[in-house]
Write a protein that holds these residues in place. Sequence first.
Motif, short mmCIF file in Angstrom:
data_model
loop_
_atom_site.label_atom_id
_atom_site.label_comp_id
_atom_site.label_asym_id
_atom_site.label_seq_id
_atom_site.Cartn_x
_atom_site.Cartn_y
_atom_site.Cartn_z
N PHE A 32 0.70 -1.11 -0.02
CA PHE A 32 -0.15 -0.12 -0.07
C PHE A 32 0.74 1.23 0.05
CE2 PHE A 32 -2.25 3.47 2.34
CZ PHE A 32 -3.60 3.28 1.60
N ASN A 33 1.96 1.15 0.75
CA ASN A 33 2.97 2.47 0.89
C ASN A 33 3.52 2.58 -0.21
OD1 ASN A 33 3.26 4.35 2.82
ND2 ASN A 33 4.01 2.84 4.47
N ARG A 34 3.99 1.64 -0.85
CA ARG A 34 4.48 1.63 -2.34
C ARG A 34 3.80 2.26 -3.42
NH1 ARG A 34 8.43 -3.72 -2.67
NH2 ARG A 34 9.60 -3.41 -0.80
N ILE A 35 2.36 1.96 -3.31
CA ILE A 35 1.57 2.16 -4.30
C ILE A 35 1.21 3.75 -4.34
CG2 ILE A 35 -0.69 1.50 -5.22
CD1 ILE A 35 0.05 -1.22 -4.70
N VAL A 36 0.53 4.03 -3.13
CA VAL A 36 0.09 5.47 -2.79
C VAL A 36 0.77 6.26 -1.92
CG1 VAL A 36 -2.34 4.74 -3.47
CG2 VAL A 36 -1.57 4.42 -1.28
N GLY A 37 2.21 5.70 -1.81
CA GLY A 37 3.01 6.55 -0.66
C GLY A 37 3.36 7.89 -1.07
N GLY A 38 2.97 8.30 -2.24
CA GLY A 38 3.35 9.72 -2.67
C GLY A 38 2.58 10.75 -1.88
N ARG A 39 3.02 11.78 -1.65
CA ARG A 39 2.36 12.90 -0.90
C ARG A 39 1.13 13.07 -1.32
NH1 ARG A 39 6.40 16.75 1.26
NH2 ARG A 39 5.85 18.43 1.31
N TYR A 40 0.63 12.75 -2.59
CA TYR A 40 -0.70 13.57 -3.09
C TYR A 40 -1.65 12.42 -3.43
CZ TYR A 40 1.92 17.59 -2.93
OH TYR A 40 2.91 18.71 -2.39
N LYS A 41 -1.12 10.96 -4.08
CA LYS A 41 -1.70 9.93 -4.32
C LYS A 41 -2.94 9.78 -3.76
CE LYS A 41 2.32 8.05 -6.81
NZ LYS A 41 3.42 8.58 -6.20
N LEU A 42 -3.01 9.24 -2.21
CA LEU A 42 -4.20 9.28 -1.71
C LEU A 42 -5.10 10.03 -1.82
CD1 LEU A 42 -4.48 6.63 -0.20
CD2 LEU A 42 -3.86 7.82 1.94
#
Lengths: 140, 140
Positions: A32-42
């Motif tokens: 999960f962190n790798r996929i939406v870990g960007g600052r804005y992705k979530l």
Amino acid sequence: MEHDEEIGSGPAVSLLTGLDMSHIRLCPAIGFNRIVGGRYKLHILCVLHRGPLRFGEIGRSLVKGGLGNPVTPRILSRELKDMTRLGLLSRKEYPVVPKKVEYTLTPRGEALLPILSEIIRWGATGAHEDILATTNASAE
Amino acid sequence: MEHDEEIGSGPAVSLLTGLDMSHIRLCPAIGFNRIVGGRYKLHILCVLHRGPLRFGEIGRSLVKGGLGNPVTPRILSRELKDMTRLGLLSRKEYPVVPKKVEYTLTPRGEALLPILSEIIRWGATGAHEDILATTNASAE
DNA sequence: CTGCATCCTTTGGGATACTG
DNA sequence: CAGTATCCCAAAGGATGCAG
């Protein structure tokens, strides 16, 4: 602790869900962190949950969502491109004069919405604001 | 789009939950990222969900959870310290010869577990492994 | 409007060695 | 065992300007 076979790479069942995880290699939390870990992705998933949005609109949504400073186009572009490449978003370009591009959640992206729901449910109690009000943590 | 009052800083209700968010200033998704945005924080919550663990045990759990390389003590220490400062974990030190310290979830940390559950439910389908198998994304 | 190019600053993460 | 101290590198994020 004697046996912790359910923690790591080859967990059997348990954790919090009672689901069988024996075929899963990577801990979902790490994935999960790798996929939406960007600052804005979530947050992008969040604002896209109820329909397509344009490039600029996503940017403005982020500002209104709590970021003080606007997201620079380079960053937003990269986030969007990452998510598109991973199959979370689809990009549709309209061949009109003032260029128009819309981003939409794909089924893969929509599969993350239950998680988002839970985050919002958690946030609705003010939990995140309480935590971030602890001493500082508001830096940046 | 004409009105998007539910997206940003002063959302009324809606989103995915139907909850009233009018009193919330910061988007929960952004807050969530700020709080557990570290590379290991989410996974730490994950391995701590069913009881206290010691420093070294948490480190080893991370390795088994899918990280190839072990976490260096400096990083783990910082993550743990961050989370303790934010009130997500409590740290208990036992005055014994081989030093022993245990970390436990606090109520604040436990409040995040429903989100973890949803992440695991999502991961149980193999979604994260599918996504990360897309082209590359496995870098690092 | 939607990006890409370039450059730069900050942060996060890692290696290694050392201490209570 | 549970960290801390130093040093270093890579990546993330940001500012500005330009282009299709």
